[in-house]
Design a protein around this motif. Structure first.
Motif, PDB file in Angstrom:
ATOM      1  N   UNK A 170      44.704  45.134  65.056  1.00 22.95           N
ATOM      2  CA  UNK A 170      44.314  44.883  66.126  1.00 22.95           C
ATOM      3  C   UNK A 170      43.268  43.774  66.430  1.00 22.95           C
ATOM      4  N   UNK A 171      43.379  42.694  65.513  1.00 22.57           N
ATOM      5  CA  UNK A 171      42.920  40.894  65.688  1.00 22.57           C
ATOM      6  C   UNK A 171      43.892  40.721  66.639  1.00 22.57           C
ATOM      7  N   UNK A 172      43.629  39.718  67.880  1.00 26.85           N
ATOM      8  CA  UNK A 172      44.477  39.104  68.081  1.00 26.85           C
ATOM      9  C   UNK A 172      44.204  37.220  68.191  1.00 26.85           C
ATOM     10  N   UNK A 173      45.352  36.864  67.571  1.00 25.27           N
ATOM     11  CA  UNK A 173      44.851  35.341  67.501  1.00 25.27           C
ATOM     12  C   UNK A 173      45.320  34.770  69.192  1.00 25.27           C
ATOM     13  N   UNK A 174      44.264  33.285  68.911  1.00 27.33           N
ATOM     14  CA  UNK A 174      44.193  32.779  69.791  1.00 27.33           C
ATOM     15  C   UNK A 174      45.415  31.647  69.769  1.00 27.33           C
ATOM     16  N   UNK A 175      45.870  31.271  70.770  1.00 29.97           N
ATOM     17  CA  UNK A 175      46.824  30.121  71.575  1.00 29.97           C
ATOM     18  C   UNK A 175      46.766  28.931  71.061  1.00 29.97           C
ATOM     19  N   UNK A 176      45.118  28.508  70.736  1.00 32.66           N
ATOM     20  CA  UNK A 176      44.956  26.765  70.166  1.00 32.66           C
ATOM     21  C   UNK A 176      43.270  27.188  69.705  1.00 32.66           C
ATOM     22  N   UNK A 177      43.168  26.574  68.685  1.00 33.08           N
ATOM     23  CA  UNK A 177      41.318  25.915  68.743  1.00 33.08           C
ATOM     24  C   UNK A 177      41.396  24.322  68.902  1.00 33.08           C
ATOM     25  N   UNK A 178      40.614  24.278  69.275  1.00 28.93           N
ATOM     26  CA  UNK A 178      40.060  22.501  69.897  1.00 28.93           C
ATOM     27  C   UNK A 178      39.209  22.143  68.789  1.00 28.93           C
ATOM     28  N   UNK A 179      39.033  21.180  67.796  1.00 27.89           N
ATOM     29  CA  UNK A 179      37.885  21.245  67.168  1.00 27.89           C
ATOM     30  C   UNK A 179      37.050  19.860  67.414  1.00 27.89           C
ATOM     31  N   UNK A 180      36.124  19.490  67.205  1.00 30.15           N
ATOM     32  CA  UNK A 180      35.829  18.266  66.916  1.00 30.15           C
ATOM     33  C   UNK A 180      36.366  17.232  66.539  1.00 30.15           C
ATOM     34  N   UNK A 181      38.134  17.792  65.701  1.00 31.33           N
ATOM     35  CA  UNK A 181      38.411  16.521  64.917  1.00 31.33           C
ATOM     36  C   UNK A 181      39.854  16.468  65.565  1.00 31.33           C
ATOM     37  N   UNK A 182      40.520  18.131  65.532  1.00 26.12           N
ATOM     38  CA  UNK A 182      42.326  18.371  66.067  1.00 26.12           C
ATOM     39  C   UNK A 182      42.261  19.406  66.895  1.00 26.12           C
ATOM     40  N   UNK A 183      43.425  19.538  67.281  1.00 25.61           N
ATOM     41  CA  UNK A 183      43.902  20.332  68.173  1.00 25.61           C
ATOM     42  C   UNK A 183      44.589  20.903  67.305  1.00 25.61           C
ATOM     43  N   UNK A 184      44.718  22.711  67.329  1.00 25.68           N
ATOM     44  CA  UNK A 184      45.147  23.563  66.114  1.00 25.68           C
ATOM     45  C   UNK A 184      46.586  24.279  67.044  1.00 25.68           C
ATOM     46  N   UNK A 185      47.618  24.541  67.686  1.00 23.01           N
ATOM     47  CA  UNK A 185      47.804  24.592  68.483  1.00 23.01           C
ATOM     48  C   UNK A 185      49.846  25.619  67.405  1.00 23.01           C
ATOM     49  N   UNK A 186      49.117  27.469  67.488  1.00 25.02           N
ATOM     50  CA  UNK A 186      49.296  27.962  67.277  1.00 25.02           C
ATOM     51  C   UNK A 186      50.719  28.640  68.298  1.00 25.02           C
ATOM     52  N   UNK A 187      51.080  28.321  69.269  1.00 23.20           N
ATOM     53  CA  UNK A 187      52.199  28.315  70.516  1.00 23.20           C
ATOM     54  C   UNK A 187      53.747  27.791  70.530  1.00 23.20           C
ATOM     55  N   UNK A 188      53.993  26.973  69.166  1.00 22.32           N
ATOM     56  CA  UNK A 188      55.268  26.186  68.678  1.00 22.32           C
ATOM     57  C   UNK A 188      55.549  26.702  67.597  1.00 22.32           C
ATOM     58  N   UNK A 189      56.814  26.950  68.712  1.00 24.34           N
ATOM     59  CA  UNK A 189      58.222  27.948  68.010  1.00 24.34           C
ATOM     60  C   UNK A 189      57.958  29.678  68.198  1.00 24.34           C
ATOM     61  N   UNK A 190      57.148  29.734  69.959  1.00 28.02           N
ATOM     62  CA  UNK A 190      56.875  31.020  70.477  1.00 28.02           C
ATOM     63  C   UNK A 190      58.435  30.593  71.183  1.00 28.02           C
TER      64      UNK A 190
END
Length: 190
Positions: A170-190
């Motif tokens: 039931x856990x739902x991942x977010x599309x992106x995480x923005x940090x003080x160093x980088x952005x993690x993008x989980x939408x790539x390939x959608x």
């Protein structure tokens, strides 16, 4: 390592951040957010009113108002663990509820439909490089996001991002995480 242990470890790490580190890291995250396409496109942004040591959201709310965006802040219903968003136009429309959280006063704010939210900034304590998160333990966001079709972004200090977390179906991942160093993008390939 279980969720509770990870929560406690992260709370301990966060409590060790100096005010200077906290402010600097938060400012870098704000810059990443404000320059993102998600922020620029959004007209209605859902965001919690943060408490230290979460990434500071007060400047985000103020920037949204400056840019004539609408800010929607969640109100939690502990009885059924549900959550609704209300449009916040001023900080004096907030009330202090359990655990010192600041939420909108429903008698002074207007309800915002889930479908109207363009962007939700999803809080959490620990994140992984797949977009999963460990929140503060209430499960409010996982319930709310089950049928949400807009964009979800989490803001975190880089140290809050781990390689991988155990997660439930039931856990739902977010599309992106923005940090003080980088952005993690989980939408790539959608």
């Amino acid at each position: 390592m279980g969720k509770e242990k990870q929560r406690e470890e992260m709370k301990n790490w966060l409590s060790g951040l100096s005010k200077k580190q906290y402010d600097l890291k938060s400012q870098k995250i704000h810059q990443a957010l404000f320059s993102s396409a998600e922020w620029k496109k959004a007209q209605i942004v859902g965001v919690t009113v943060s408490r230290v040591p979460e990434v500071d959201t007060i400047p985000i709310i103020e920037q949204a108002w400056l840019e004539k965006k609408l800010i929607a802040v969640p109100k939690c219903q502990p009885k059924d663990k549900s959550m609704e968003f209300f449009i916040l136009k001023a900080f004096d429309e907030l009330e202090t509820v359990y655990f010192g959280l600041r939420e909108p006063d429903p008698t002074r704010t207007s309800h915002c439909e889930k479908s109207a939210l363009d962007l939700i900034l999803v809080p959490g304590l620990v994140f992984d490089k797949k977009g999963y998160r460990i929140g503060f333990g209430g499960g409010y966001y996982d319930r709310f996001l089950t049928d949400y079709n807009g964009t979800t972004v989490s803001l975190a200090f880089e140290e809050q991002v781990k390689e991988e977390l155990e997660h439930e179906t039931f856990d739902i991942p977010v599309s992106k995480i923005m940090t003080d160093e980088t952005t993690y993008d989980f939408t790539v390939g959608e």
